[in-house]
Structures are given as C-alpha cells and as structure tokens.
Design a protein around this motif. Structure first.
Motif, PDB file in Angstrom:
ATOM      1  N   GLN A 108      39.841  56.413  57.564  1.00 24.54           N
ATOM      2  CA  GLN A 108      40.086  56.548  58.867  1.00 24.54           C
ATOM      3  C   GLN A 108      39.611  57.827  59.544  1.00 24.54           C
ATOM      4  O   GLN A 108      39.334  58.108  60.402  1.00 24.54           O
ATOM      5  N   TYR A 109      40.005  58.835  58.600  1.00 23.79           N
ATOM      6  CA  TYR A 109      40.260  60.254  59.098  1.00 23.79           C
ATOM      7  C   TYR A 109      39.036  61.098  58.446  1.00 23.79           C
ATOM      8  O   TYR A 109      38.766  62.257  58.721  1.00 23.79           O
ATOM      9  N   SER A 110      38.892  60.782  57.221  1.00 23.57           N
ATOM     10  CA  SER A 110      37.715  61.387  56.119  1.00 23.57           C
ATOM     11  C   SER A 110      37.010  60.483  55.483  1.00 23.57           C
ATOM     12  O   SER A 110      37.761  59.745  54.489  1.00 23.57           O
ATOM     13  N   ALA A 111      35.799  60.469  55.537  1.00 25.15           N
ATOM     14  CA  ALA A 111      34.950  59.354  54.510  1.00 25.15           C
ATOM     15  C   ALA A 111      35.052  59.818  53.118  1.00 25.15           C
ATOM     16  O   ALA A 111      35.102  58.970  52.183  1.00 25.15           O
ATOM     17  N   ILE A 112      34.817  61.287  53.113  1.00 30.58           N
ATOM     18  CA  ILE A 112      34.999  61.700  51.457  1.00 30.58           C
ATOM     19  C   ILE A 112      36.313  61.301  50.921  1.00 30.58           C
ATOM     20  O   ILE A 112      36.387  60.857  49.611  1.00 30.58           O
TER      21      ILE A 112
END
Lengths: 193, 81
Positions: A108-112
């Motif tokens: 939700q905040y960072s794909a990685i």
C-alpha cells in the motif's frame, strides 16, 4: 501446495503485466485489500477459542511473546545488515510468516517493500517446513514451534504434528492463533510510526 | 481508509454471527488473495527490481526472524519446561 503455486503464478503474471503493459486497474488493489482484511477479521472473530488457551497455561502466552520479540529483533538486525529503514524492516518481520497479509499491507505504501514482505514471509513458511524436523533434534519440540510464526495454525501444522507428535498440536495451533490475531494490528501500527 | 476499520468490523461481525456464517470464508479469502497478489505483482512490475537483491533481502529477513524467535523461545520458554 497447489495454492502456493497459484499464489506465485499470480505474482509472476502480475509482474509481467505491470512490466510489459500499460494497463491501469484504478483502485481495485485497495478494494481487494480492504475486502481481504474484512474477511480476515470475520474469520478471526468466528474462530477465536478461549478454552484452548486456558488448557495450555503460561506456555500459551510465553511462546507467542517470544516469537514477537524475536521476530522484531531479527528484523531490526536485518535492517542494519541490509541497510533498510527500521520502520519497513519491523513491518516485514511483524508478519510472522503471514505473507498474504504482510505483502499487500506494505505494498500500500511501497511496492518494493511489499514484495520483500511477501517473499520474506513466504520464505519463512517454506524454511519452517524444511527445518522444523531438523530443529527438534537439538531444541525442545514445543519451543521450536516458534520458527513457524502464524503458519503453525494452518500450513505448517501438519509438518509440526508429523515430526513433533500429536501432543504438540494444541501448542502449535494456539501459538499461530495468537500471532494471527496480533499481526493485522501490529503491522499497521508500525507503518504509522 | 484506516486498515483497522474493516478488520474490527469483520471481527465484531464474526463474533456476533459465529454460528450463522455459512459462507466458505477460506475460498473467499483465497480468491481475494490471488487477485491482491496479482495487483501487487502489477505494482512491482512498474518499478525496477533487482531479483538477486530481492532474494537476498527476503532470505535474510526469513532466517533472522526465525532465529530470533527460536532464541527467545528457548530463553523465555525454557524456564517453564
């Protein structure tokens, strides 16, 4: 095992779609996430069994507590080794093996970090299946349950029972159950820090 | 939306309607999860990823969280045995 293959296939196909096409899915990701969280809540509320906790006494609380502290400190150590911000490292380790929750929540905040959270917790499940039978040769079998985290109440339970014996069933189940109740609250709290 | 809202609503409804929920939640959860993982893959595909770094990071986290858990289980739980 079939479902695990489906999960990995979904991730891989999604990755290819994202990399080689320009298709946009709008807010479908968020909708699916909230739906999944709602279903998890529904399942938690439906299946909480306090009588099983009472049977085990102190061990029922000490073992999940040890897993929580140990996992978070392990994550902290990983953050220093890999040079990953502490917040993300703690978020990844607070999944306790629950890859299907940790990955989407972090993504939700960072794909990685979402993908790392997913793979790290999936790896924990796989390593538990491989190493629980070896770990109990040196470590008491009920204490070795801690390596499985949340998975000890479902996917790794058959392995634990097969190698640790039937008497370990309730310890493993309650350990996984308590961590399953903690993880959905702990991950968002860490991410909001 | 805060993630706690659907979780708490779900938990309350699950508690209240413990014996009335006839839907196969496992199947519903599996379908939702597969779609979610697909969308997660799509998001990951849009950014540059080094597969080896990703593997090393995931493996390190898995091993260290397992060892940490085991260490504290022996430390705290060993006294109860």
């Amino acid at each position: 095992m079939i479902f695990l293959h489906l999960v990995l296939a979904s991730l891989f196909i999604g990755f290819l779609v994202g990399k080689y096409t320009t298709v946009q899915f709008g807010s479908l990701y968020e909708i699916m996430l909230y739906l999944l969280i709602f279903i998890i809540g529904l399942d938690l509320g439906r299946s909480t069994r306090t009588e099983e906790l009472k049977k085990l006494g102190k061990m029922a609380l000490i073992l999940p507590l040890a897993t929580v502290i140990g996992s978070l400190l392990g994550g902290l150590l990983a953050s220093f080794l890999l040079n990953i911000p502490i917040k993300w490292a703690l978020g990844i380790s607070a999944g306790f093996g629950w890859y299907s929750l940790t990955g989407p929540l972090l993504a939700q905040y960072s794909a990685i970090y979402g993908v790392i959270g997913f793979l790290a917790n999936l790896t924990r499940e796989i390593l538990t299946i491989l190493f629980y039978p070896l770990a109990i040769k040196k470590i008491p079998k009920e204490l070795a349950v801690s390596i499985g985290g949340t998975t000890t109440m479902d996917s790794t339970l058959p392995i634990i029972v097969k190698f640790g014996g039937k008497e370990i069933t309730i310890v493993a189940f309650v350990h996984g159950l308590i961590l399953t109740a903690i993880a959905p609250f702990l991950i968002p709290i860490i991410l909001q820090l | 939306m805060n993630i706690f809202i659907p979780l708490v609503i779900g938990a309350i409804l699950g508690c209240l309607f413990k014996n009335k929920i006839k839907v196969d939640l496992n199947r519903l959860m599996s379908v939702t999860l597969l779609m979610l993982v697909f969308f997660m893959g799509v998001e990951a595909g849009k950014v540059e990823i080094n597969a080896i770094n990703l593997f090393v990071a995931s493996f390190t986290f898995a091993v260290l969280t397992m060892l940490g858990s085991l260490f504290f289980a022996v430390l705290l739980g060993g006294r109860l045995r």
